[in-house]
Scaffold this motif. Sequence first.
Motif, PDB file in Angstrom:
ATOM      1  N   ALA A 113       0.829  -1.208   0.000  1.00 17.39           N
ATOM      2  CA  ALA A 113       0.000   0.000   0.000  1.00 17.39           C
ATOM      3  C   ALA A 113       0.863   1.257   0.000  1.00 17.39           C
ATOM      4  O   ALA A 113       0.542   2.245  -0.685  1.00 17.39           O
ATOM      5  N   THR A 114       1.972   1.235   0.738  1.00 18.67           N
ATOM      6  CA  THR A 114       2.888   2.377   0.754  1.00 18.67           C
ATOM      7  C   THR A 114       3.480   2.619  -0.631  1.00 18.67           C
ATOM      8  O   THR A 114       3.603   3.767  -1.086  1.00 18.67           O
ATOM      9  N   LEU A 115       3.824   1.551  -1.319  1.00 21.21           N
ATOM     10  CA  LEU A 115       4.364   1.681  -2.673  1.00 21.21           C
ATOM     11  C   LEU A 115       3.320   2.258  -3.623  1.00 21.21           C
ATOM     12  O   LEU A 115       3.617   3.126  -4.439  1.00 21.21           O
ATOM     13  N   ARG A 116       2.107   1.797  -3.499  1.00 24.90           N
ATOM     14  CA  ARG A 116       1.045   2.309  -4.375  1.00 24.90           C
ATOM     15  C   ARG A 116       0.794   3.790  -4.113  1.00 24.90           C
ATOM     16  O   ARG A 116       0.598   4.578  -5.050  1.00 24.90           O
ATOM     17  N   GLU A 117       0.788   4.172  -2.851  1.00 27.44           N
ATOM     18  CA  GLU A 117       0.570   5.579  -2.512  1.00 27.44           C
ATOM     19  C   GLU A 117       1.673   6.460  -3.092  1.00 27.44           C
ATOM     20  O   GLU A 117       1.446   7.633  -3.433  1.00 27.44           O
ATOM     21  N   ALA A 118       2.874   5.904  -3.221  1.00 27.31           N
ATOM     22  CA  ALA A 118       3.999   6.658  -3.780  1.00 27.31           C
ATOM     23  C   ALA A 118       3.911   6.797  -5.294  1.00 27.31           C
ATOM     24  O   ALA A 118       4.596   7.641  -5.876  1.00 27.31           O
ATOM     25  N   GLY A 119       3.095   5.952  -5.935  1.00 28.78           N
ATOM     26  CA  GLY A 119       2.951   6.035  -7.379  1.00 28.78           C
ATOM     27  C   GLY A 119       3.337   4.790  -8.145  1.00 28.78           C
ATOM     28  O   GLY A 119       3.405   4.823  -9.380  1.00 28.78           O
ATOM     29  N   VAL A 120       3.578   3.676  -7.439  1.00 30.41           N
ATOM     30  CA  VAL A 120       3.877   2.409  -8.111  1.00 30.41           C
ATOM     31  C   VAL A 120       2.575   1.829  -8.664  1.00 30.41           C
ATOM     32  O   VAL A 120       1.558   1.798  -7.975  1.00 30.41           O
ATOM     33  N   ASP A 121       2.622   1.361  -9.908  1.00 25.38           N
ATOM     34  CA  ASP A 121       1.428   0.813 -10.551  1.00 25.38           C
ATOM     35  C   ASP A 121       1.293  -0.693 -10.384  1.00 25.38           C
ATOM     36  O   ASP A 121       0.183  -1.213 -10.237  1.00 25.38           O
ATOM     37  N   THR A 122       2.425  -1.406 -10.431  1.00 30.78           N
ATOM     38  CA  THR A 122       2.402  -2.868 -10.433  1.00 30.78           C
ATOM     39  C   THR A 122       3.460  -3.397  -9.474  1.00 30.78           C
ATOM     40  O   THR A 122       4.619  -2.992  -9.548  1.00 30.78           O
ATOM     41  N   VAL A 123       3.052  -4.298  -8.592  1.00 34.36           N
ATOM     42  CA  VAL A 123       3.984  -4.924  -7.656  1.00 34.36           C
ATOM     43  C   VAL A 123       4.113  -6.400  -8.030  1.00 34.36           C
ATOM     44  O   VAL A 123       3.124  -7.134  -8.070  1.00 34.36           O
ATOM     45  N   VAL A 124       5.355  -6.801  -8.312  1.00 32.11           N
ATOM     46  CA  VAL A 124       5.653  -8.153  -8.765  1.00 32.11           C
ATOM     47  C   VAL A 124       6.403  -8.890  -7.665  1.00 32.11           C
ATOM     48  O   VAL A 124       7.503  -8.485  -7.274  1.00 32.11           O
ATOM     49  N   GLY A 125       5.839  -9.960  -7.173  1.00 32.71           N
ATOM     50  CA  GLY A 125       6.487 -10.731  -6.121  1.00 32.71           C
ATOM     51  C   GLY A 125       7.192 -11.961  -6.675  1.00 32.71           C
ATOM     52  O   GLY A 125       6.643 -12.679  -7.514  1.00 32.71           O
ATOM     53  N   TYR A 126       8.418 -12.163  -6.223  1.00 33.71           N
ATOM     54  CA  TYR A 126       9.158 -13.380  -6.560  1.00 33.71           C
ATOM     55  C   TYR A 126       9.121 -14.300  -5.344  1.00 33.71           C
ATOM     56  O   TYR A 126       9.518 -13.888  -4.246  1.00 33.71           O
ATOM     57  N   PRO A 127       8.613 -15.530  -5.477  1.00 31.58           N
ATOM     58  CA  PRO A 127       8.502 -16.432  -4.329  1.00 31.58           C
ATOM     59  C   PRO A 127       9.863 -16.939  -3.870  1.00 31.58           C
ATOM     60  O   PRO A 127      10.364 -17.955  -4.368  1.00 31.58           O
ATOM     61  N   ALA A 128      10.467 -16.236  -2.924  1.00 30.21           N
ATOM     62  CA  ALA A 128      11.829 -16.543  -2.512  1.00 30.21           C
ATOM     63  C   ALA A 128      11.960 -17.879  -1.798  1.00 30.21           C
ATOM     64  O   ALA A 128      13.065 -18.427  -1.696  1.00 30.21           O
ATOM     65  N   ARG A 129      10.859 -18.425  -1.309  1.00 33.19           N
ATOM     66  CA  ARG A 129      10.885 -19.753  -0.681  1.00 33.19           C
ATOM     67  C   ARG A 129      10.509 -20.837  -1.686  1.00 33.19           C
ATOM     68  O   ARG A 129      10.373 -22.010  -1.330  1.00 33.19           O
ATOM     69  N   GLY A 130      10.350 -20.475  -2.949  1.00 34.80           N
ATOM     70  CA  GLY A 130       9.910 -21.416  -3.967  1.00 34.80           C
ATOM     71  C   GLY A 130       8.437 -21.236  -4.263  1.00 34.80           C
ATOM     72  O   GLY A 130       7.652 -20.829  -3.400  1.00 34.80           O
ATOM     73  N   VAL A 131       8.060 -21.540  -5.492  1.00 37.55           N
ATOM     74  CA  VAL A 131       6.671 -21.323  -5.889  1.00 37.55           C
ATOM     75  C   VAL A 131       5.696 -22.143  -5.060  1.00 37.55           C
ATOM     76  O   VAL A 131       4.535 -21.747  -4.845  1.00 37.55           O
ATOM     77  N   GLU A 132       6.142 -23.279  -4.553  1.00 38.68           N
ATOM     78  CA  GLU A 132       5.241 -24.108  -3.739  1.00 38.68           C
ATOM     79  C   GLU A 132       4.779 -23.375  -2.496  1.00 38.68           C
ATOM     80  O   GLU A 132       3.674 -23.619  -2.000  1.00 38.68           O
ATOM     81  N   ALA A 133       5.614 -22.471  -1.986  1.00 40.11           N
ATOM     82  CA  ALA A 133       5.213 -21.703  -0.792  1.00 40.11           C
ATOM     83  C   ALA A 133       4.053 -20.776  -1.105  1.00 40.11           C
ATOM     84  O   ALA A 133       3.298 -20.394  -0.191  1.00 40.11           O
ATOM     85  N   PHE A 134       3.889 -20.387  -2.364  1.00 41.44           N
ATOM     86  CA  PHE A 134       2.749 -19.572  -2.772  1.00 41.44           C
ATOM     87  C   PHE A 134       1.513 -20.415  -3.018  1.00 41.44           C
ATOM     88  O   PHE A 134       0.417 -19.875  -3.194  1.00 41.44           O
ATOM     89  N   LEU A 135       1.688 -21.717  -3.057  1.00 45.15           N
ATOM     90  CA  LEU A 135       0.564 -22.615  -3.327  1.00 45.15           C
ATOM     91  C   LEU A 135       0.072 -23.331  -2.083  1.00 45.15           C
ATOM     92  O   LEU A 135      -1.043 -23.842  -2.060  1.00 45.15           O
ATOM     93  N   ASP A 136       0.923 -23.388  -1.032  1.00 46.21           N
ATOM     94  CA  ASP A 136       0.549 -24.119   0.184  1.00 46.21           C
ATOM     95  C   ASP A 136      -0.571 -23.408   0.934  1.00 46.21           C
ATOM     96  O   ASP A 136      -0.629 -22.180   0.950  1.00 46.21           O
TER      97      ASP A 136
END
Length: 263
Positions: free
Chosen positions: A240-263
């Motif tokens: 939210a802080t990034l968006r308020e500053a003017g960021v349009d798109t936030v891209v997350g890289y799953p640093a624990r592996g993609v499975e951590a985004f699926l668990d």
Amino acid sequence: MLTSDAAERGLRAADLDAVALKPAECDVSKALELPVETVVVDYEGHEHFPDNDLLALLGAEKTLRVTTPVRADGFDPLGDDSVVRALPDDAKRVLVAGHGAYLSPEEGERAVAPRFGEAVETADDAWVGTEGIERIALATGATQFELLSGTTARDVRAMRAAGFEGEVAVYAPTVLTDDEDTVLDSVGAYAARRRPVREALPDDAPTDGTATGRAREVLSRAVRDYALVGDVGSVQEHVATLREAGVDTVVGYPARGVEAFLD
């Protein structure tokens, strides 16, 4: 393909717009299971570049972006661009200079600026990676694709105040947990590679969850500058802080592996 309830709760609640996947680390077809509209496939050398059938499958289901190093053979708009010309129509591009680890000595000597200029003219709706070439990237006027840092919000506010009206996307390693050892195991070494962090760390200090004392204090602060970490609420606040500053798109890289985004 159905997404898991946990992924829905985590990624959607954290308010991420996109996920970046590294084909050397995971099966990028897992992107089909993630509850985000946009997927960015990172470039990690020709040997790991996904085949066009897989890219076409991803592009049919998601908004797909593929990182393409403009100095590398196969991606060079002033030379061999055979890989680019063969990309599926649905694969939009992220233009980057190219990390030296993935370039030959000859490729690494190629001029960046004219290649960006040519590529932006021919690539529809491209993003431009700013790492190490901020002025060149800004001059293109294309969407700026920046790595998250402790100054990102301030820098984007300054860009907006100076009149930049283009879009800004931010890439951030993401760890959706408040377990500090897990956070440091996942992104401590990544943050430690940044010069201010490297200079602040004691000599030969561990950069993972085993860090103690001064090293742990430095790393715990640093990972919150260079990554999105913590429980879902904490990550959501950072986004939210990034968006308020003017960021349009936030891209997350799953640093624990993609499975951590699926668990």
